[in-house]
Design a protein around this motif. Structure first.
Motif, short mmCIF file in Angstrom:
data_model
loop_
_atom_site.label_atom_id
_atom_site.label_comp_id
_atom_site.label_asym_id
_atom_site.label_seq_id
_atom_site.Cartn_x
_atom_site.Cartn_y
_atom_site.Cartn_z
N ILE A 165 0.59 -1.23 0.29
CA ILE A 165 0.02 0.27 0.42
C ILE A 165 0.61 1.44 -0.28
O ILE A 165 1.77 1.21 1.00
N VAL A 166 0.92 1.88 -0.98
CA VAL A 166 1.41 3.76 -0.86
C VAL A 166 1.00 4.73 -0.23
O VAL A 166 -0.61 4.36 -0.81
N GLY A 167 1.44 5.51 0.14
CA GLY A 167 0.79 6.76 0.13
C GLY A 167 2.16 7.10 1.52
O GLY A 167 2.88 7.20 1.56
N ARG A 168 1.71 8.40 1.86
CA ARG A 168 0.46 9.00 2.40
C ARG A 168 0.02 9.21 0.77
O ARG A 168 -1.44 10.00 1.21
N PRO A 266 -3.49 15.99 2.52
CA PRO A 266 -3.48 15.03 1.04
C PRO A 266 -3.62 13.83 1.43
O PRO A 266 -2.80 13.50 2.71
N ILE A 267 -4.53 13.27 1.37
CA ILE A 267 -4.07 11.62 2.19
C ILE A 267 -4.77 10.49 0.11
O ILE A 267 -5.78 10.95 -0.11
N SER A 268 -4.50 9.83 -0.19
CA SER A 268 -5.04 9.24 -0.99
C SER A 268 -3.90 7.96 -1.60
O SER A 268 -2.33 7.76 -1.83
N LEU A 269 -4.29 6.98 -0.71
CA LEU A 269 -3.62 5.67 -1.20
C LEU A 269 -4.12 4.50 -2.17
O LEU A 269 -4.75 4.42 -2.68
N GLN A 406 -6.71 5.41 -7.10
CA GLN A 406 -6.61 6.22 -6.09
C GLN A 406 -7.47 7.77 -6.86
O GLN A 406 -7.83 7.57 -7.56
N GLY A 407 -6.11 9.06 -6.10
CA GLY A 407 -6.91 10.04 -6.02
C GLY A 407 -6.33 9.90 -7.95
O GLY A 407 -4.78 10.01 -7.92
N PHE A 408 -6.22 11.80 -8.25
CA PHE A 408 -5.91 11.42 -9.45
C PHE A 408 -4.42 12.19 -9.27
O PHE A 408 -4.03 12.83 -8.44
N PRO A 409 -2.87 11.37 -10.12
CA PRO A 409 -1.46 12.75 -9.69
C PRO A 409 -1.64 13.93 -9.84
O PRO A 409 -2.30 14.39 -9.93
N ASN A 410 -0.96 14.33 -8.70
CA ASN A 410 -0.74 16.14 -8.13
C ASN A 410 -1.67 16.36 -7.89
O ASN A 410 -1.91 17.70 -8.57
N PRO A 418 -10.12 15.86 -8.69
CA PRO A 418 -11.35 15.70 -7.40
C PRO A 418 -9.70 15.74 -6.13
O PRO A 418 -8.69 15.77 -6.38
N SER A 419 -11.00 16.40 -5.22
CA SER A 419 -9.62 16.98 -3.91
C SER A 419 -9.70 15.59 -3.27
O SER A 419 -9.87 14.79 -3.17
N ILE A 420 -7.75 15.89 -3.61
CA ILE A 420 -7.92 14.47 -1.98
C ILE A 420 -6.90 14.84 -0.17
O ILE A 420 -6.91 14.45 0.31
N ILE A 421 -7.50 16.12 -0.55
CA ILE A 421 -7.30 16.49 0.95
C ILE A 421 -8.58 16.32 2.63
O ILE A 421 -9.77 16.73 1.67
#
Length: 439
Positions: A165-168, A266-269, A406-410, A418-421
């Protein structure tokens, strides 16, 4: 197209961790004061009593001696059994000195889940899937994920994100910078000039705690990680859990949750397993057929950062809206596939969208992926080269494929993504299903 697509360096980065700065030697500590201070007899209660008794005895008839002795004893017992100091405020009790010892980190281990015709091996290092045995059309089991027999590569950073699992924040953040609530945050630059998959020591390289482990009729394991404020440059403390469970329908379910405790962050795992449905030791995946229910990709610049545009896949080598062999057009994509698709056209079921379907013609194994994330990164293992995996098998280019929802890169630097905050007290949720079948 080449300008639009760019060159992609998914996992080609150098770990330029500088050795820790040696600590400055501390000065010699001053010797503690000796406790044998000269006694101040005028303040010593016992010496005051001795002096008083002496004076009284010199001028006292003998029949008072017994009484005086009793008074003397009583006074001594009262004074010296009193708690020190004598003038203690009422209602205050001495507080025990609690030395909070940090809990020892969990030991790295392997775990197994069996059920629903699947056998899965995992580790608490990066909450990673290290092996998954799935049946072919004749019921023959094969291990369909790339990985290692030993925990060492997962621990020492030589694994190219196998199964973890990759993150944060998954994928890339441009120049390792973003601004949130007026504050600029500078992240670790582990994929120059950008940050990739959380930094030098992202969630994939940490040892997660095992919060729960069920081996019975409903096998599952829950990994837990506490990400501290400032880790790799990210703001705020975050409590993260990842629960893998096996369903009776030959399905591996993954439920990821994260709660910021004190600051917006920001969080997107993403789950980063490399799949090869013919078996991890069977060569490349170019003959696999793939369908992705995404009608657009987010095109990228020369450093694999999205430009902010959306490009329809129709009529391009990125079109997998109907099933297509992965190898049929990969030569038209410089470097191979490593792109984020907008998940927008699959059917929905129980709040999850149909993301992708992978099929291997040789074994007839099929993998359907469902998730509730807005994007999926399709990556064809372009930078795998001479990696010695399970059983001594050498994994080369395209030995596995990743479908990382995932959430979109950057996204943190792209207002139109779409916000990842996630705010403190809010809960980030991301659920995936990996459904295995044969055709």
């Amino acid at each position: 197209m080449e300008q639009l697509v760019g060159v992609h360096h998914h996992h080609h980065h150098h770990h330029s961790l500088s050795p820790r700065t040696p600590r400055t030697p501390t000065r010699a500590q001053a010797q503690p004061l000796l406790h044998h201070l000269p006694s101040n007899r005028s303040r010593d209660p016992q010496s005051q009593i001795h002096a008083a008794v002496g004076r009284i005895l010199r001028a006292t008839p003998p029949f008072f001696l017994v009484l005086l002795a009793a008074v003397y004893l009583l006074a001594s017992v009262t004074i010296f059994s009193a708690p020190t100091p004598l003038l203690r405020l009422r209602g205050t009790s001495p507080r025990p000195l609690l030395l909070s010892m940090p809990a020892p980190p969990p030991a790295p281990e392997f775990f197994e889940l069996h059920g629903g015709r699947l056998r899965v091996r995992l580790t608490n290092v990066g909450a990673a899937v290290t092996s998954l045995l799935a049946p072919d059309k004749n019921g023959v089991l094969a291990d369909v994920v790339l990985g290692f027999d030993s925990l060492d590569p997962y621990l020492n950073g030589t694994s190219p994100y196998f199964g973890c699992i990759v993150g944060r924040v998954a994928n890339r953040i441009k120049n390792g910078k973003f601004t949130l609530n007026g504050v600029q945050h500078n992240l670790s630059i582990n994929n120059p000039p950008n940050t990739l998959h959380g930094g030098f020591k992202g969630f994939d390289k940490t040892i997660w705690e095992v919060a729960e482990y069920n081996k019975g009729d409903n096998p599952s394991i829950t990994f837990k990680y506490y990400s501290k404020d400032g880790e790799e440059g990210y703001p705020g403390d975050v409590s993260v859990t990842a629960r893998y469970s096996l369903l009776p329908s030959a399905t591996l379910k993954l439920e990821m949750e994260a709660i910021p405790l004190n600051k917006a962050t920001p969080i997107s795992l993403a789950q980063h397993t490399y799949w090869n449905l013919a078996g991890h030791n069977s060569g490349d995946v170019l003959s696999h057929s793939l369908q992705i229910w995404g009608s657009q990709i987010t095109p990228v610049d020369q450093t694999s950062i999205p430009t902010g545009e959306f490009m329809p896949v129709s009529g391009t080598p990125f079109d997998f809206l109907t099933g297509n062999r992965i190898g049929s057009r990969i030569h038209q994509v410089p470097g191979g596939y490593d792109h984020n698709y907008v998940v927008d056209s699959g059917e929905e079921r129980l709040g999850l969208r149909h993301v992708a379907k992978v099929a291997d013609p040789s074994s007839s194994r099929v993998l359907d992926i469902w998730a509730d994330a807005p994007g999926v990164q399709f990556y064809t293992g372009n930078f795998l080269h001479g990696i010695v995996g399970k059983g001594g098998v050498v994994y080369g280019k395209h030995a596995g494929l990743c479908l990382e929802t995932q959430g979109f890169p950057n996204a943190v630097n792209q207002p139109n993504f779409p916000s990842i905050i996630i705010q403190p007290g809010e809960k980030y949720r991301h659920t995936m299903l990996f459904e295995f079948s044969t055709e």
